[in-house]
Design a protein around this motif. Structure first.
Motif, mmCIF file in Angstrom:
data_model
loop_
_atom_site.group_PDB
_atom_site.id
_atom_site.type_symbol
_atom_site.label_atom_id
_atom_site.label_comp_id
_atom_site.label_asym_id
_atom_site.label_seq_id
_atom_site.Cartn_x
_atom_site.Cartn_y
_atom_site.Cartn_z
ATOM 1 N N VAL A 55 0.845 -1.203 0.000
ATOM 2 C CA VAL A 55 0.000 0.000 0.000
ATOM 3 C C VAL A 55 0.876 1.247 0.000
ATOM 4 N N LEU A 56 1.981 1.211 0.727
ATOM 5 C CA LEU A 56 2.917 2.335 0.731
ATOM 6 C C LEU A 56 3.463 2.597 -0.669
ATOM 7 N N ALA A 57 3.795 1.559 -1.408
ATOM 8 C CA ALA A 57 4.309 1.734 -2.770
ATOM 9 C C ALA A 57 3.258 2.402 -3.658
ATOM 10 N N ILE A 58 2.009 1.975 -3.560
ATOM 11 C CA ILE A 58 0.937 2.606 -4.342
ATOM 12 C C ILE A 58 0.815 4.083 -3.963
ATOM 13 N N TYR A 59 0.794 4.351 -2.678
ATOM 14 C CA TYR A 59 0.692 5.714 -2.149
ATOM 15 C C TYR A 59 1.832 6.588 -2.675
ATOM 16 N N ASN A 60 3.037 6.053 -2.660
ATOM 17 C CA ASN A 60 4.196 6.810 -3.150
ATOM 18 C C ASN A 60 4.130 7.046 -4.651
ATOM 19 N N VAL A 61 3.716 6.046 -5.421
ATOM 20 C CA VAL A 61 3.590 6.195 -6.871
ATOM 21 C C VAL A 61 2.608 7.311 -7.209
ATOM 22 N N LEU A 62 1.557 7.427 -6.416
ATOM 23 C CA LEU A 62 0.526 8.438 -6.659
ATOM 24 C C LEU A 62 0.896 9.817 -6.115
ATOM 25 N N GLY A 63 2.095 9.953 -5.594
ATOM 26 C CA GLY A 63 2.558 11.256 -5.134
ATOM 27 C C GLY A 63 2.166 11.600 -3.706
ATOM 28 N N LYS A 64 1.909 10.605 -2.892
ATOM 29 C CA LYS A 64 1.566 10.785 -1.481
ATOM 30 C C LYS A 64 0.341 11.689 -1.315
ATOM 31 N N PRO A 65 -0.813 11.224 -1.814
ATOM 32 C CA PRO A 65 -2.023 12.045 -1.736
ATOM 33 C C PRO A 65 -2.411 12.385 -0.292
ATOM 34 N N ALA A 66 -3.121 13.484 -0.160
ATOM 35 C CA ALA A 66 -3.579 13.935 1.154
ATOM 36 C C ALA A 66 -4.694 13.041 1.680
ATOM 37 N N TYR A 67 -4.830 13.037 2.975
ATOM 38 C CA TYR A 67 -5.931 12.327 3.636
ATOM 39 C C TYR A 67 -6.392 13.205 4.787
ATOM 40 N N THR A 68 -7.580 12.946 5.312
ATOM 41 C CA THR A 68 -8.112 13.790 6.385
ATOM 42 C C THR A 68 -8.396 13.036 7.675
ATOM 43 N N GLN A 69 -8.376 11.719 7.651
ATOM 44 C CA GLN A 69 -8.728 10.918 8.820
ATOM 45 C C GLN A 69 -7.526 10.120 9.323
ATOM 46 N N PRO A 70 -7.387 9.997 10.626
ATOM 47 C CA PRO A 70 -6.312 9.144 11.149
ATOM 48 C C PRO A 70 -6.629 7.675 10.904
ATOM 49 N N CYS A 71 -5.604 6.888 10.881
ATOM 50 C CA CYS A 71 -5.741 5.444 10.706
ATOM 51 C C CYS A 71 -6.251 4.829 12.005
ATOM 52 N N THR A 72 -7.193 3.904 11.894
ATOM 53 C CA THR A 72 -7.752 3.288 13.101
ATOM 54 C C THR A 72 -7.375 1.815 13.260
ATOM 55 N N PHE A 73 -6.544 1.283 12.378
ATOM 56 C CA PHE A 73 -6.098 -0.092 12.552
ATOM 57 C C PHE A 73 -5.285 -0.194 13.835
ATOM 58 N N THR A 74 -5.512 -1.224 14.617
ATOM 59 C CA THR A 74 -4.859 -1.342 15.923
ATOM 60 C C THR A 74 -3.380 -1.717 15.843
ATOM 61 N N ASP A 75 -2.916 -2.117 14.668
ATOM 62 C CA ASP A 75 -1.496 -2.460 14.506
ATOM 63 C C ASP A 75 -0.733 -1.409 13.710
ATOM 64 N N VAL A 76 -1.309 -0.219 13.569
ATOM 65 C CA VAL A 76 -0.660 0.885 12.853
ATOM 66 C C VAL A 76 -0.535 2.066 13.812
ATOM 67 N N PHE A 77 0.686 2.611 13.900
ATOM 68 C CA PHE A 77 0.967 3.681 14.846
ATOM 69 C C PHE A 77 1.566 4.880 14.112
ATOM 70 N N GLU A 78 1.365 6.068 14.667
ATOM 71 C CA GLU A 78 1.815 7.303 14.010
ATOM 72 C C GLU A 78 3.294 7.289 13.654
ATOM 73 N N GLU A 79 4.106 6.614 14.418
ATOM 74 C CA GLU A 79 5.549 6.606 14.140
ATOM 75 C C GLU A 79 5.947 5.602 13.053
ATOM 76 N N ASP A 80 5.025 4.782 12.593
ATOM 77 C CA ASP A 80 5.329 3.804 11.541
ATOM 78 C C ASP A 80 5.565 4.498 10.203
ATOM 79 N N TYR A 81 6.549 4.045 9.463
ATOM 80 C CA TYR A 81 6.898 4.680 8.189
ATOM 81 C C TYR A 81 5.789 4.564 7.154
ATOM 82 N N TYR A 82 4.863 3.674 7.326
ATOM 83 C CA TYR A 82 3.759 3.494 6.396
ATOM 84 C C TYR A 82 2.458 4.118 6.912
#
Length: 124
Positions: A55-82
């Protein structure tokens, strides 16, 4: 007259060999900030890509599009590179979880998951 020109092929990865069949592709993707090493000095040539990395590769290919909502997955944290990629992917419905509140960030991304992420991206 004969001329000799020495050329050095540089790679950001210590285990990289210009003889590796994927060397040029890896170097290109690294130079475009699409994929990078794990950690930065190693590419993990023979390991599978994870769900988060795909998913990070897709996001990067698309130019790192903006988002407005924080991630709510319990295994994803703000300090994670993805983190940004998964916030974006979750917000658009590209990155759905495992059904238990997690995304499965470290799980290998199989072919069915890869084409599903791509299909969701291309049809949004």
């Amino acid at each position: 007259m004969e001329r000799r020109i020495d050329v050095t092929v540089e790679s950001p990865y210590i285990e990289a060999s210009p003889d590796h069949w994927a060397f040029d592709a890896v170097r290109y993707c690294n130079s475009k900030d699409i994929l990078f090493g794990v950690p930065e000095e190693n590419f993990d040539w023979d390991n599978n890509i994870t769900r988060a990395e795909f998913v990070l590769a897709i996001y990067n290919v698309l130019g790192k599009p903006a988002y407005t909502q924080p991630c709510t997955f319990t295994d994803v944290f703000e300090e994670d590179y993805y983190y940004d990629a998964l916030c974006w992917g979750q917000e658009l419905g590209i990155a759905n979880g495992m059904g238990d509140g997690t995304f499965g960030v470290g799980n290998p991304c199989n072919r069915a998951q890869a084409v599903t992420f791509l299909h969701r991206t291309l049809t949004k």
